[in-house]
Design an enzyme around this catalytic site. Structure first.
Site, PDB file in Angstrom:
ATOM      1  CB  SER A  32      -0.952  -0.003   1.197  1.00 34.93           C
ATOM      2  OG  SER A  32      -0.227  -0.071   2.407  1.00 34.93           O
TER       3      SER A  32
ATOM      4  CG  ASP B 123       5.258  -0.273   5.997  1.00 37.43           C
ATOM      5  OD1 ASP B 123       6.097  -0.579   6.863  1.00 37.43           O
ATOM      6  OD2 ASP B 123       4.334  -1.032   5.650  1.00 37.43           O
TER       7      ASP B 123
HETATM    8  C1  MEV Z   1       4.074  -3.080   9.017  1.00 40.00           C
HETATM    9  O1  MEV Z   1       4.927  -3.108   7.890  1.00 40.00           O
HETATM   10  C2  MEV Z   1       4.864  -2.933  10.270  1.00 40.00           C
HETATM   11  C3  MEV Z   1       4.080  -2.851  11.568  1.00 40.00           C
HETATM   12  O2  MEV Z   1       5.040  -2.548  12.584  1.00 40.00           O
HETATM   13  C4  MEV Z   1       3.011  -1.770  11.529  1.00 40.00           C
HETATM   14  C5  MEV Z   1       3.581  -0.368  11.470  1.00 40.00           C
HETATM   15  O3  MEV Z   1       4.756  -0.145  11.790  1.00 40.00           O
HETATM   16  O4  MEV Z   1       2.805   0.524  11.109  1.00 40.00           O
HETATM   17  C6  MEV Z   1       3.417  -4.158  11.897  1.00 40.00           C
END
Ligand code: MEV
Length: 315
Positions: A109, A152
């Protein structure tokens, strides 16, 4: 006007997922070979304001004004228009294609958002600084994932290894040596928002148990930062394994993830763990150049539906 295109990579989290949501540090790296592509074309005979979106991977073909305002694609476009103080878009077609599997921890995403933001700004004859792209993609991530940490959109916007602490400027890491990774897919998709919500519920119900786990994960991320800067692959592998144990303690691992992790380690990997939200998705495996082929074969034999490669550091 010729078509314009921009791309954005997938990402994988090396150490620190989930704990990063609670202010702990984490490290993520881009997956350069797995990229979303967004192609922009002018539609010379269409009315100003027309934006035709084609995203065959999610079976979407629609004009932007047919989408709800909070649709991630519509929202990304609206942010760029607002940033450049434009009321209406020049008529255009936006085609989005992505090889990144959805819901498997590889940041599909955020990669789609970053590629859209870059391509649409280029189409408008503008460029957005990376920190603005990251901030805008974060706003889109909130629609998709609820309470994302921001890691991300950061790693994908900067296209470099990042040491990330929520609310602080990102630190781009220069690896002291080349590190090679394989990423193997269990073929099981899972929603990040649900995995994050599950950890939140557990933590709220029993902070005495879960807060120390989250803190230990943060400590591993700090040690991993040093290992990357020094180029110490053995240490990084150990830290990834320790991180996997703690992620298991948060209830995020699954038998399918464990099978791939075990297969990779038996074939000579230096470290292996789930990556991203967990409860399915991908494992990240640290390999050496000499063992890469054997480990990849073992991962496929153990049931990986796809195996990707990425690296950081000197070529
Ligand atoms: C998602 O890629 C990683 C998580 O730590 C969620 C986040 O950091 O927003 C699970």
């Amino acid at each position: 006007m010729p078509a314009i295109f921009e791309t954005a990579p997938a990402k994988t989290i090396l150490v620190g997922e989930h704990a990063v949501v609670y202010g702990q540090p984490a490290i993520a790296i881009p997956v350069h070979d797995l990229r979303v592509k967004v192609v922009m074309q002018a539609l010379p005979i269409a009315q100003r304001g027309t934006v035709l979106i084609k995203a065959p991977d999610i079976a979407l073909q629609a004009y932007v004004d047919q989408l709800p305002e909070e649709h991630p694609i519509a929202f990304a476009i609206a942010q760029v228009l607002a940033h450049f103080k434009l009321e209406k878009s020049p008529a255009c077609q936006m085609s989005i294609t992505s090889p990144i599997p959805i819901g498997t921890g590889l940041g599909s995403s955020a990669a789609v958002s970053v590629a859209i933001l870059k391509a649409y700004a280029s189409f408008l004859g503008q460029a957005l600084p990376r920190e603005v792209i990251s901030a805008m993609a974060y706003e889109v991530e909130k629609i998709t994932h609820g309470t994302p940490s921001g890691i991300d959109n950061s790693v994908i916007a900067y296209e470099a290894p990042v040491y990330f602490v929520r609310g602080q400027a990102v630190e781009l890491l220069q690896a002291g040596e080349r590190f090679e990774f394989l990423i193997a897919n269990t073929g099981i998709a899972h929603k990040t928002s649900e995995a994050v919500a599950m950890v939140r519920e557990k933590r709220e119900a029993n902070p005495g148990l879960y807060d120390p786990i989250l803190q230990q994960i943060g400590e591993l991320a700090n040690e991993a930062r040093s290992a990357i800067l020094k180029g110490d692959a053995m240490a990084l592998g150990r830290l990834m394994n320790a991180n996997q144990t703690l992620l298991g303690g948060l209830g995020l691992s699954t038998p399918e993830l464990a099978v791939l992790i075990q297969a990779g380690m038996r074939a000579g990997a230096l470290g292996a763990k789930l990556t991203g939200a967990g409860m399915g998705g991908n494992v990240l495996v640290l390999v050496e150049a000499e063992t890469r082929g054997l480990v990849e074969e073992a991962l496929r034999k153990a049931g990986a539906t796809a195996v990707y490669h990425t690296q950081v550091g000197k070529a």
